[in-house]
Each structure stands twice: as structure tokens, then as C-alpha cells.
Design an enzyme around this catalytic site. Structure first.
Site, PDB file in Angstrom:
ATOM      1  N   LYS A  36      -2.131   1.356   5.631  1.00 39.94           N
ATOM      2  CA  LYS A  36      -2.018   2.748   6.080  1.00 39.94           C
ATOM      3  C   LYS A  36      -2.708   3.700   5.096  1.00 39.94           C
ATOM      4  CE  LYS A  36       2.233   1.596   8.516  1.00 39.94           C
ATOM      5  NZ  LYS A  36       3.696   1.521   8.481  1.00 39.94           N
TER       6      LYS A  36
ATOM      7  N   GLN B 196       8.669   3.325   4.858  1.00 40.60           N
ATOM      8  CA  GLN B 196       8.427   1.981   5.384  1.00 40.60           C
ATOM      9  C   GLN B 196       9.733   1.220   5.584  1.00 40.60           C
ATOM     10  OE1 GLN B 196       5.342   0.761   6.318  1.00 40.60           O
ATOM     11  NE2 GLN B 196       6.480  -0.967   7.142  1.00 40.60           N
TER      12      GLN B 196
ATOM     13  N   ASP C  92       6.170   8.748  12.364  1.00 36.11           N
ATOM     14  CA  ASP C  92       6.585   7.465  12.931  1.00 36.11           C
ATOM     15  C   ASP C  92       7.193   7.644  14.323  1.00 36.11           C
ATOM     16  OD1 ASP C  92       5.889   5.251  11.380  1.00 36.11           O
ATOM     17  OD2 ASP C  92       7.499   5.601   9.942  1.00 36.11           O
TER      18      ASP C  92
END
Length: 291
Positions: free
Chosen positions: A52, A96, A119
Site C-alpha cells: 500500500k 491494518q 477502508d
């Protein structure tokens, strides 16, 4: 049978964003900035976060990687998120997953400002998605929708079977496929560990989205001729023949299933790259929404 090449579509998506960032620079406007929070040293999480951050660099985004110890307290982690919420230069925040067992995923997700929740997990954004409103869509389902769009795959009126009901993939995927939208309008069946006659249900599917995390679970006899297969799973399986000591397997028995399909995603190189591309699109949107 055609391979749905996530690497190719991801690259095209990132190239498009790169041009848009260059335009922002030309106009003297703010550059998108993604903050990634990594708790502990889980190998898979390290790989995902690294990919990412790399994507941010390729596109021209700013990125900040915050590494925290495995034993960090929940309150301390929430405090770090609060600081990122207040930082006007940070457009998107991702923490994460999975997190250590002593930290509540729910509390972490709810602490991130909905306007920075790239997200797409915050309940406020999930609610907007359900209602078909403009919002951040969870990156993996969003990436799959972008892939369907790129390959112009007809979905209207098709029967889609989603295997898995997680809040990250299964549930949002079922909502997006059923929505009244260019690449929606499916009749959707959600299946899971308590579903009876799963193989029979799958055999009736025009589209199967496999997102349960069991390597090669979907077998050849579960798939009808001409089906479209989206394999979300990616599991490390020990393999002494590999330099790394493991192979990456999807939820679909690719070798046996692929000859029957009209379209299928490979593992790796299918849904994974699209998840990152979708996250980048969400981050760009988070920045643009503030301008």
C-alpha cells in the site's frame, strides 16, 4: 476462459490516479496523504502494508507508516488514531487488520473519522453504502466492482453466489452486486459455514465470489459451465519446492475449475492488486472531498 488480470487493471487505475495527482500539483492543490498503522510484526500484514505504501509512491501520494509494538494498549492505539483524525494533512487512515487479541477491531474502526475511513469499515460509511449513497466502499469489494467494470462483464439479472459473510468482503459484496447500478442488478445468495446444499447452490450460480479463506475449497463439480469466478482467498500453504517455503492458494481449485469458466481471477494477481487500487481511489476521494 479469460483471466481477469488484477495486475493489469490495478496498473491502469493507478496510472489514471497518477495523472489526477499531477493535475493537483499543477494547480497548487493538496496532495492526497495516507496514514497506515501497523501493530506488531505479522508477516502477511507487513507485506500488505508495504504494498500500500509502495502504491502511494507510484501514484504520487504522500504516505506515513506508523509502526506500533504488539503489546501496545488499546487506549494508546486509540490515542494514535485520535491524533491522525486531528491532523489536517492526513486524508486517509487505515489500521491494518488483524489486530492483537487484546484490541477491539470495532473500537478501532469506530474511532477513525468516517471522512478519513478509506477502508470503508465505519458504520456510517457502511450505512451509506447500503442506501446507495456516495461513500467509501470497502476496498476489496470495490476493487472487484472496478474489475467487472474494466472487463465490461454483464451482471444484470445474473445469479451471484457469495461464499462468506464477513463485514470486509462477503456482506458488502452482496450489497454491491444487488444494487441498481451498471455492474449490479444481480440476484444474490449469501452462503456460509451453516449453509446446506452449498455445492448445489453454487452450481446454479452465474457468478461465484469465494471469500471464506479455505484453500481450494471450490471444486470443479461446484461450478457450472460458463460461470464467472472471483477468488478473494489468499492463504499461505507450505511448499518445500518454493524458495519462500510456501505457496499462495486461493479459495478456488484454479487448475480444475478454470477450464469451465468464462472468466476467472488468478491467485495471486487477481483480487489482491485490485484491493490496493481501490484503496488508492478511496484515498484520492478523501482528499478531493475536502477541497
Amino acid at each position: 476462459m479469460q483471466i481477469l488480470d488484477g495486475q493489469l487493471v490495478s496498473r491502469a487505475t493507478k496510472d489514471e490516479l497518477k495523472l489526477k495527482v499531477a493535475q493537483l500539483v499543477t494547480e497548487g492543490k493538496k496532495i492526497p496523504h495516507l496514514a497506515a498503522v501497523l501493530v506488531g510484526s505479522n508477516g502477511a500484514s507487513e507485506t500488505y502494508v508495504g504494498a500500500k505504501v509502495k502504491a502511494c509512491g507510484e501514484i504520487g501520494f504522500k504516505s506515513t507508516l506508523i509502526r506500533l509494538e504488539e503489546d501496545i494498549s488499546e487506549n494508546k492505539l486509540l490515542s494514535v488514531i485520535d491524533d491522525l483524525n486531528l491532523d489536517q494533512d492526513i486524508d486517509g487512515i487505515l489500521v491494518q487488520l488483524p489486530l492483537p487479541k487484546h484490541i477491539s477491531d470495532e473500537k478501532v474502526i469506530n474511532t477513525i473519522l468516517p471522512s478519513k475511513d478509506v477502508d470503508g469499515f465505519h458504520p456510517a460509511n457502511v450505512g451509506k453504502m447500503v442506501q446507495g449513497l456516495d461513500t467509501f466502499i470497502p476496498a476489496t469489494p470495490y476493487g472487484i466492482m472496478l474489475m467487472l467494470e474494466h472487463y465490461k462483464i454483464e451482471t444484470k439479472g445474473k445469479h451471484a453466489v457469495v461464499i462468506g459473510r464477513s463485514n470486509i468482503v462477503g456482506r458488502p459484496m452482496s450489497i454491491l452486486l444487488s444494487q441498481s447500478a451498471p455492474y449490479g442488478n444481480c440476484t444474490v445468495t449469501i452462503t456460509h459455514s451453516h449453509t446446506k446444499n452449498l455445492a448445489e447452490i453454487c452450481r446454479s450460480a452465474d457468478i461465484i465470489v469465494a471469500a471464506l479463506g479455505i484453500p481450494e475449497f471450490v471444486k470443479e463439480d461446484m461450478v457450472k459451465e460458463g460461470a464467472i469466478i472471483i477468488d478473494v482467498g489468499i492463504t499461505r500453504v507450505p511448499d518445500a519446492s518454493k524458495k519462500s517455503g510456501f505457496a499462495l492458494k486461493g479459495d478456488v481449485d484454479f487448475k480444475a475449475v478454470s477450464p469451465k469458466c468464462s472468466f476467472i481471477t488468478p491467485v495471486p494477481g487477481g483480487v489482491g492488486p485490485m484491493t490496493i487500487a481501490a484503496l488508492m481511489k478511496n484515498t484520492f476521494k478523501a482528499c478531493i472531498d475536502k477541497l
